[in-house]
Design a protein around this motif. Structure first.
Motif, short mmCIF file in Angstrom:
data_model
loop_
_atom_site.label_atom_id
_atom_site.label_comp_id
_atom_site.label_asym_id
_atom_site.label_seq_id
_atom_site.Cartn_x
_atom_site.Cartn_y
_atom_site.Cartn_z
N THR A 17 80.18 -8.87 -19.55
CA THR A 17 78.92 -9.52 -19.22
C THR A 17 77.93 -9.38 -20.38
O THR A 17 77.96 -8.40 -21.12
CB THR A 17 78.31 -8.90 -17.95
N GLY A 18 77.05 -10.35 -20.51
CA GLY A 18 76.10 -10.35 -21.62
C GLY A 18 74.67 -10.19 -21.15
O GLY A 18 74.32 -10.53 -20.02
N ALA A 58 82.39 -22.00 -20.51
CA ALA A 58 81.66 -20.73 -20.49
C ALA A 58 81.82 -20.09 -19.12
O ALA A 58 82.00 -20.76 -18.11
CB ALA A 58 80.18 -20.95 -20.81
N ARG A 59 81.70 -18.75 -19.11
CA ARG A 59 81.97 -17.97 -17.90
C ARG A 59 80.69 -17.33 -17.36
O ARG A 59 80.61 -16.10 -17.22
CB ARG A 59 83.01 -16.89 -18.20
N GLY A 60 79.68 -18.14 -17.10
CA GLY A 60 78.46 -17.61 -16.51
C GLY A 60 77.83 -16.53 -17.36
O GLY A 60 77.53 -16.74 -18.54
N VAL A 61 77.63 -15.32 -16.79
CA VAL A 61 77.00 -14.24 -17.53
C VAL A 61 77.91 -13.65 -18.61
O VAL A 61 77.46 -12.88 -19.45
CB VAL A 61 76.52 -13.11 -16.59
N ALA A 97 73.63 -5.81 -17.10
CA ALA A 97 73.89 -6.09 -18.51
C ALA A 97 72.61 -6.01 -19.34
O ALA A 97 72.61 -5.50 -20.46
CB ALA A 97 74.53 -7.47 -18.66
N ASN A 98 71.53 -6.50 -18.77
CA ASN A 98 70.26 -6.51 -19.50
C ASN A 98 69.73 -5.11 -19.74
O ASN A 98 69.02 -4.86 -20.72
CB ASN A 98 69.23 -7.34 -18.72
N ALA A 99 70.07 -4.18 -18.86
CA ALA A 99 69.63 -2.79 -19.00
C ALA A 99 70.53 -1.98 -19.92
O ALA A 99 70.21 -0.84 -20.27
CB ALA A 99 69.57 -2.14 -17.62
#
Length: 598
Positions: free
Chosen positions: A95-96, A85-88, A416-418
């Protein structure tokens, strides 16, 4: 005195497949070799994640979750099955959000994963915090990573032992839960001496019982030496692969390492040569019909100048083959030194390795820094986290102008969350629009693979596997006399040609519908004007301008999709669009006239 037991992870079915075949191996073709590996005594496998998640949906018309379930059934409940896996980013293209990062860990646990190796290509520890926490939360073992490479000659500022010590200390101080620590060199360029000093440094910093691993590739020809240096420095685990997907761009062969450690005080996984020989024979049989690109088996002395990881090298050369530009590969590799240096020294591992390659390709095909690959541009602008050193200010300025984005210091996860497009609700609604069943797996497939994920879920994805038998059949078909309508390109101009047997009346028509002489290329549609040509081969993704519209120099006329990049086709001067010579989804070749400005 008993020999030190060294845990061996077999990377054949993930990194091996990715490094040699670009990840394009069908599950039913390789499952007999998994059974043979189990019989040979292997119980630690890398079996999914990384680019081997998307490749199943992009090229194989297969479901990665189904593959993982079947793999687990073959090896039994006690095997350590590991993913990457690549972090975020997890296994996604971008990005996720927190919702998607959590869903990744939840689903991979559900579908048989034991351990997730979790890295950030920029070595930005902020990108490892939430992803690592969710991996542990869902009952998986978390292998946290420091990514490595050697910088191209003459470059300084990161990727030395002091830099890795700083990164490791940040991981330890952050409180990220972990079960093991891996030093991962996807390009195989780290010198054995640096590997030795890095492992010694890590051993002195972490508790005595901490499991330390090294992962490398043979791409630059020093992997066996690097592993021997790591073993001497006190490493507890190494990664190897089985022939024919070992060596070259992949990991060292299991048999090679068993031979290299003969007479030494190391027990490599309790593995026995005769049993590994039987396993490799079965694997070779399973893969005998797969076309192996010649560069997959090569060790390249110029890789440290790029550096190009094995897993990305063959995936990119395969795409270049598909687009008939493989002859440009040496130029792209040569162009990567500048791209790496000016990009801030992120480690050349997915996705950063792809950003480097795409920008180097742009610099070769369109001229130095004339176009900015979106991923590379967003990286230097800070949208994926903090690069090890500050990127070149002029490149940052160009990227900001080309992508119409301002540089940012915000955390990648917060950005990413926004982003509403990365919410579960967005992808649930997308599945509803497409009349696709709403399951957690389908939501994640769509979010991770986007349009190609949706195509897979609708049963519309394409099979793209290079098998020798099929290539021979295609050659036979191509040698037969054919009739019908075809498109040809002459001097950069595209024509529709009707082909028939005998003395039939042959018609040649320009793509815009005007008749064309069979003895000379047709003039550009609409009379005198400036031809706008495709600089790279690809597909027409979106047409922005229409005939009759006024444009200024630099205005985007259309966008091509090529090599996983969006390529802008821009006006070379101000004027009026006289003709658009292609349609959406058309394939174009390098030099083909796609529009005319009057």
């Amino acid at each position: 005195m008993a020999k030190k037991f060294i845990d061996v992870m077999d990377t054949t079915f993930r990194d091996g497949f990715q490094s040699v075949y670009g990840g394009r191996v069908l599950m039913d073709d390789f499952f007999p070799a998994v059974e043979a590996a189990k019989t040979a005594g292997i119980n630690h496998f890398e079996f999914g994640g990384g680019a081997r998640f998307q490749s199943l949906y992009f090229y194989l018309k297969e479901d990665a979750f189904e593959m993982m379930d079947k793999f687990r059934k073959i090896v039994g409940p006690d095997a350590n099955l590991q993913t990457l896996a690549r972090g975020v980013n997890t296994v996604m293209l971008d990005t996720g959000s927190k919702e998607l990062i959590d869903l990744h860990a939840k689903l991979f646990k559900k579908h048989g994963t034991t351990t997730i190796r979790n890295f950030d290509a920029l070595n930005d520890v902020e990108n490892l915090k939430y992803s690592g926490e969710r991996i542990s939360h869902h009952g998986l073992k978390h292998e946290v990573v420091v990514t490595m490479m050697d910088l191209p000659p003459g470059c300084h500022g990161a990727h030395d032992v002091a830099f890795y010590e700083k990164t490791l200390r940040e991981i330890l101080d952050s409180g990220i839960p972990y079960d093991s620590i891996c030093f991962k060199d996807a390009s195989g360029t780290s010198s054995p001496q640096k590997v030795f000093e890095t492992i010694k440094m890590a051993r002195s910093l972490v508790p005595e019982d901490t499991h330390l691993r090294l992962h490398t590739h043979e791409t630059a020809g020093v992997s066996v030496s690097a592993y021997m240096a790591a073993l001497e420095a006190g490493v507890d685990g190494i990664d190897m692969a089985a022939a024919p997907v070992s060596g070259g761009t992949s990991q060292p062969d299991i048999l090679t390492m068993l031979h290299a450690t003969k007479g030494m005080d190391f027990d490599l996984g309790g593995l026995e040569i005769e049993k590994i020989l039987t396993y490799e024979k079965e694997l070779q049989s399973c893969l005998s019909d797969y076309f192996m690109p010649p560069e997959a088996t090569m060790v390249s002395p110029v890789i440290p100048f790029s550096p190009m990881p094995g897993g990305a090298l063959t995936a990119n050369t395969q795409m270049m083959r598909d687009n008939d530009i493989l002859d440009k590969f040496p130029e792209v590799i040569a162009a990567m030194t500048e791209v790496v240096e000016k990009g801030g020294y992120g480690t050349s591992v997915t996705p950063v390795s792809q950003f480097y390659f795409q920008q180097a390709l742009n610099n070769v095909m369109q001229g130095p820094w004339k176009a900015i690959a979106p991923g590379y541009g967003k990286m230097v602008l800070g949208y994926f986290g903090k690069t090890p050193v500050e990127p070149d200010p002029e490149v940052v300025k160009i990227a900001s102008e080309k992508l119409n984005l301002e540089p940012t210091k915000e955390k990648a996860l917060d950005l990413a969350n926004a982003d509403e497009s990365k919410s579960l609700e967005t992808w649930i609604n997308k599945l509803k629009e497409e009349n696709i069943e709403i399951t957690e797996e389908n939501i994640f497939i769509a979010a991770a693979c986007q349009d190609k994920g949706i195509a897979f879920l609708k049963g519309e994805s394409e099979l793209n596997v290079r098998k020798i038998s099929q290539m021979k059949e295609d050659c036979k078909e191509g040698s037969k006399e054919m009739s019908g309508n075809y498109t040809v390109v002459v001097d950069g101009q595209k024509f529709s040609v009707q082909v028939a047997e005998g003395d039939a009346d042959i018609q040649v028509t320009a793509v815009n519908g005007e008749s064309a002489s069979t003895s000379a290329p047709a003039p550009a549609a609409g009379g005198a004007g400036d031809d706008i040509k495709a600089l790279v081969p690809g597909n027409v993704w979106k047409i922005i301008m229409n005939p009759g519209q006024s444009v200024n120099e630099g205005d985007v006329i259309m966008i091509l999709e090529s090599m996983k990049m969006e390529i802008d086709i821009v006006a070379t001067r101000g004027g009026v669009i006289k003709s658009i010579n292609v349609a959406t989804n058309d394939k174009v070749v390098e030099g083909q006239v796609v529009a005319v400005i009057g």
